[in-house]
Design an enzyme around this catalytic site. Structure first.
Site, PDB file in Angstrom:
ATOM      1  N   PRO A   2       0.784  -1.211   0.000  1.00 37.34           N
ATOM      2  CA  PRO A   2       0.000   0.000   0.000  1.00 37.34           C
ATOM      3  C   PRO A   2       0.820   1.266   0.000  1.00 37.34           C
ATOM      4  O   PRO A   2       1.776   1.419   0.766  1.00 37.34           O
ATOM      5  CB  PRO A   2      -0.766  -0.099   1.317  1.00 37.34           C
ATOM      6  CG  PRO A   2       0.065  -0.970   2.173  1.00 37.34           C
ATOM      7  CD  PRO A   2       1.115  -1.608   1.352  1.00 37.34           C
ATOM      8  N   GLU A   3       0.420   2.186  -0.816  1.00 33.96           N
ATOM      9  CA  GLU A   3       0.796   3.577  -0.647  1.00 33.96           C
ATOM     10  C   GLU A   3      -0.495   4.288  -0.286  1.00 33.96           C
ATOM     11  O   GLU A   3      -1.510   3.640  -0.044  1.00 33.96           O
ATOM     12  CB  GLU A   3       1.448   4.110  -1.930  1.00 33.96           C
ATOM     13  CG  GLU A   3       2.762   3.383  -2.226  1.00 33.96           C
ATOM     14  CD  GLU A   3       3.612   4.049  -3.280  1.00 33.96           C
ATOM     15  OE1 GLU A   3       3.537   5.272  -3.420  1.00 33.96           O
ATOM     16  OE2 GLU A   3       4.356   3.342  -3.966  1.00 33.96           O
TER      17      GLU A   3
END
Length: 271
Positions: A2-3
């Site tokens: 995830p960003e």
DNA sequence: AGAACCACCTGGCAGC
DNA sequence: TGCTGCCAGGTGGTTC
């Protein structure tokens, strides 16, 4: 995985299904995450009502009627809502049962993520030390220019430093620098105001578009209901080493900055 | 203070 | 088929 866009996608997907419900049993099968999962997590959470699900940087903050859960997905984590009797898979480390027959299940093969409890996120060291939110009105060209001033490190390192600016990981850093036409090695402190303005705008636009597209990043990303994101199909430089640049047709180059791979077009991106 | 590295983990893939 | 080595989305901590 995830960003910021992925975390925001998870948040938006889960919030309507979580808010208003009460937490039941908490089962911790593996407490060795980035930091140990607190042994008293169940005592803190059980019976508490979920009032809100927020995001700060890449952290998910679940507001309870007493205290908060802090969750980070690390590099390989996901948080999904499913029927409580769903069979377990390897790396399903934590279950948060709800009052409606569902379970919020935390899975994280690499165990770089975290699940913590705090009375007040604003004073929690992990949250209090975070930089500006890139999608907020506080972040703009002048703000980025001020962050860069006096720094000799490469601009890519600066925009990836969560204590300065949150939510920009390796993928979106590469993409934003390409869109702004800035060489990732450019010395941050020497960037002009107009170039900082272009970069700030590129960061905002790319993150916003990725969120609209339902998060993205890697092939194994799924949102809170297990659906994949599609933004990855629009990458211009990340993962495209040797392939033609979308603008000039020349090959995309790679190099190492810190411990990570940088992808860029040496013709379209200038120091 | 800032910058460069390391550490934490598992899984997937390329190459042999 | 199976081994080995390398790479991967993050980020706090240590060192200089």
């Amino acid at each position: 995985m995830p960003e910021l866009p992925e975390v925001e996608t998870v948040r938006r997907g889960l919030a309507p299904s979580l808010i208003g419900h009460r937490l039941g049993a908490v089962v911790i099968r593996e407490s060795r995450l980035r930091w140990p999962v607190p042994a008293d997590l169940e005592a803190r959470a059980r019976g508490r009502r979920i009032l809100d699900l927020r995001r700060r940087g890449k952290y998910l903050l679940m507001r309870l009627d007493d205290g908060w859960l802090i969750c980070h997905l690390g590099m390989s984590g996901n948080l999904r809502l499913m029927p409580a009797d769903t069979p377990l898979l390897k790396h399903d480390h934590i279950d948060l049962f709800l009052d409606d027959g569902q379970v919020l299940r935390y899975r994280d093969p690499r165990r770089f993520g975290a699940l913590l409890w705090t009375a007040d996120p604003a004073s929690h060291p992990l949250i209090a030390s975070l930089g500006v939110e890139p999608l907020s009105d506080d972040f703009d060209g002048p703000h980025l220019h001020a962050l860069c001033r006096g720094r000799s490190s490469a601009i890519k390192q600066v925009i990836m430093d969560a204590h300065l600016l949150v939510g920009v990981g390796n993928i979106y850093a590469n993409e934003a620098l390409f869109h702004a036409g800035i060489d990732p090695r450019a010395q941050a402190g020497r960037l002009s105001r107009p170039r900082c303005a272009r970069l700030a705008a590129a960061i905002k636009e790319i993150l916003a578009r990725a969120i609209e597209a339902g998060g993205s990043t890697l092939r194994d990303f799924v949102d809170g209901h297990g659906n994949p994101g599609w933004f990855q199909q629009t990458y211009r430089v990340y993962g495209r080493a040797g392939q033609p640049c979308a603008i000039c047709g020349g090959p995309i180059h790679t190099l190492r900055q810190g411990a990570r791979t940088t992808c860029y077009c040496p013709h379209c991106q200038r120091r």
